[in-house]
Design a protein around this motif. Structure first.
Motif, PDB file in Angstrom:
ATOM      1  N   ASP A  45     -22.155 -18.953   1.533  1.00  0.00           N
ATOM      2  CA  ASP A  45     -21.262 -18.388   0.520  1.00  0.00           C
ATOM      3  C   ASP A  45     -20.372 -19.463  -0.101  1.00  0.00           C
ATOM      4  O   ASP A  45     -20.067 -19.411  -1.295  1.00  0.00           O
ATOM      5  CB  ASP A  45     -20.367 -17.306   1.140  1.00  0.00           C
ATOM      6  CG  ASP A  45     -21.175 -16.176   1.751  1.00  0.00           C
ATOM      7  OD1 ASP A  45     -22.060 -15.646   1.066  1.00  0.00           O
ATOM      8  OD2 ASP A  45     -20.925 -15.838   2.922  1.00  0.00           O
ATOM      9  N   SER A  87     -24.871 -16.151  -2.778  1.00  0.00           N
ATOM     10  CA  SER A  87     -25.737 -16.521  -1.660  1.00  0.00           C
ATOM     11  C   SER A  87     -27.133 -15.927  -1.799  1.00  0.00           C
ATOM     12  O   SER A  87     -28.110 -16.518  -1.340  1.00  0.00           O
ATOM     13  CB  SER A  87     -25.114 -16.069  -0.344  1.00  0.00           C
ATOM     14  OG  SER A  87     -24.896 -14.662  -0.347  1.00  0.00           O
ATOM     15  N   SER A 136     -24.533 -13.303   5.442  1.00  0.00           N
ATOM     16  CA  SER A 136     -23.713 -13.660   4.290  1.00  0.00           C
ATOM     17  C   SER A 136     -22.798 -12.492   3.951  1.00  0.00           C
ATOM     18  O   SER A 136     -23.171 -11.326   4.119  1.00  0.00           O
ATOM     19  CB  SER A 136     -24.607 -13.982   3.088  1.00  0.00           C
ATOM     20  OG  SER A 136     -23.842 -14.214   1.931  1.00  0.00           O
TER      21      SER A 136
END
Length: 357
Positions: free
Chosen positions: A330, A340, A216
């Motif tokens: 995300d 996230s 992420s």
């Protein structure tokens, strides 16, 4: 047949993301952050994927002990340190490093007569954990004089390294840290995921990547793929019911969605009790049969409704990806007005984890 929702964990993606972190931080040792059950991915799955990490950082003493008992020999850092004098013996027994962030911990350690590897944390503006700058010299001298520190590393934590407009505050924190510690020649640990990427000048002896290791992005203005990060977790389920709607038909609790055309909708076995965000609104993206679609109406405890109207070949048991491969976590977090970190950590124990190598 079991309920179809599952979280697939790609072990190879852990290694790939760690390699990316090392490419950004070529001269530092990497303390892979695996707190909160490795951000919901499973502690032992993560550490097996982080085989090239130089150490691990977490908060939970029982998890740290489990790593030691499983044979992991690298440094293990407890990011909030110890909470009582009684815990200190366990730290020494299992060779665990402790963050010291307030003076009472120094008193506990001195009283215990044990010696530990210490990361001494300084508050440079986050105002969460850390010694105040005016007390730093006194405290570090106490640790030195008492001989209760087997080793010392100096650390701080950035408040705004992920925010593009906050470069000034990041540099201010870093310069404050350097000023406070300039007379002490010990290893340092400063950079989190965002700082590793955006502020390479802050990298020192240890870096502490977290969210980037799970695929992420730490930034609102850069995607994970732009950073060459690969999603580790794919949360998926299936369609378990289908309905045809006419104009004016409503969907879900409080009738938050109303059809403005004839539509076909599917019900997915996934809800907020599985960790999907309850406040995700209509139009939050999903993938159905690898085609992009959207959430409709209110998320309920065990189910969500999705739009099948324009999805080819959609039917009962069609595959649905809530986030992961093909749909960044995300992006889902953005629609749900969260990040996230929260989504990944919130995946419930009842969701089966499937490990993929």
């Amino acid at each position: 047949m079991p309920r179809p929702i599952q979280a697939t964990i790609d072990i190879s993606a852990f290694s790939q993301n760690l390699a990316v972190a090392r490419q950004y931080a070529t001269k530092a040792r990497i303390m892979a952050v695996v707190k909160a059950d490795a951000y919901g991915h499973g502690l032992f799955s993560a550490v097996s994927g982080f085989n090239d990490a130089d150490g691990f950082a977490l908060l939970e003493l029982d998890a740290a002990i489990a790593l030691r008992e499983a044979g992991y020999q690298r440094p293990i850092l407890l990011l909030e340190g110890f909470f009582s004098t009684e815990e200190i013996a366990e730290f020494q027994r299992y060779r665990l490093s402790a963050v010291i962030h307030h003076e009472e911990q120094v008193a506990m350690l001195t009283k215990s007569k044990h010696a530990l590897d210490i990361f001494l944390k300084i508050n440079t503006g986050m105002n969460r954990l850390g010694l105040t700058p005016d007390r730093f010299s006194l405290i570090i001298q106490q640790l030195i004089d008492s001989q209760c520190a087997k080793s010392l590393t100096l650390m701080t934590h950035f408040a705004n390294a992920d925010v593009p407009s906050e470069k000034g505050s990041v540099i201010q924190q870093f310069e404050s840290f350097l000023s406070i510690t300039r007379d002490y020649h010990y290893p340092r640990s400063v950079s989190n995921s965002a700082a590793i990427v955006r502020y390479p000048e802050t990298q020192s002896d240890w870096v502490r990547p977290g969210i980037m290791l799970y695929g992420s992005s730490p930034f609102p203005d850069k995607t994970a793929s732009e950073l060459r990060l690969k999603p580790v977790m794919t949360l998926s389920s299936k369609i378990i019911a289908i309905h045809d709607l006419q104009i004016g038909d409503k969907v879900g609790y409080h009738a938050l969605f109303e059809a403005d055309r004839p539509m076909r909708i599917g019900i997915v076995a996934c809800g907020y009790a599985d960790g999907y965000p309850r406040h995700a609104p209509t139009n939050t993206p999903v993938l159905i049969n690898d085609q992009r679609s959207r959430l409709l109406g209110r998320v309920s405890m065990d189910m969500i409704a999705v739009d099948l109207t324009d999805i080819k070949h959609a039917g009962l048991n069609s595959a649905v990806i809530l986030w992961g491969e093909g749909l960044p976590v995300d992006e889902v977090a953005h629609y749900a007005n969260t990040n996230s970190y929260e989504l990944l950590c919130a995946v419930a124990p009842r969701v089966k984890r499937k490990m993929m190598r």
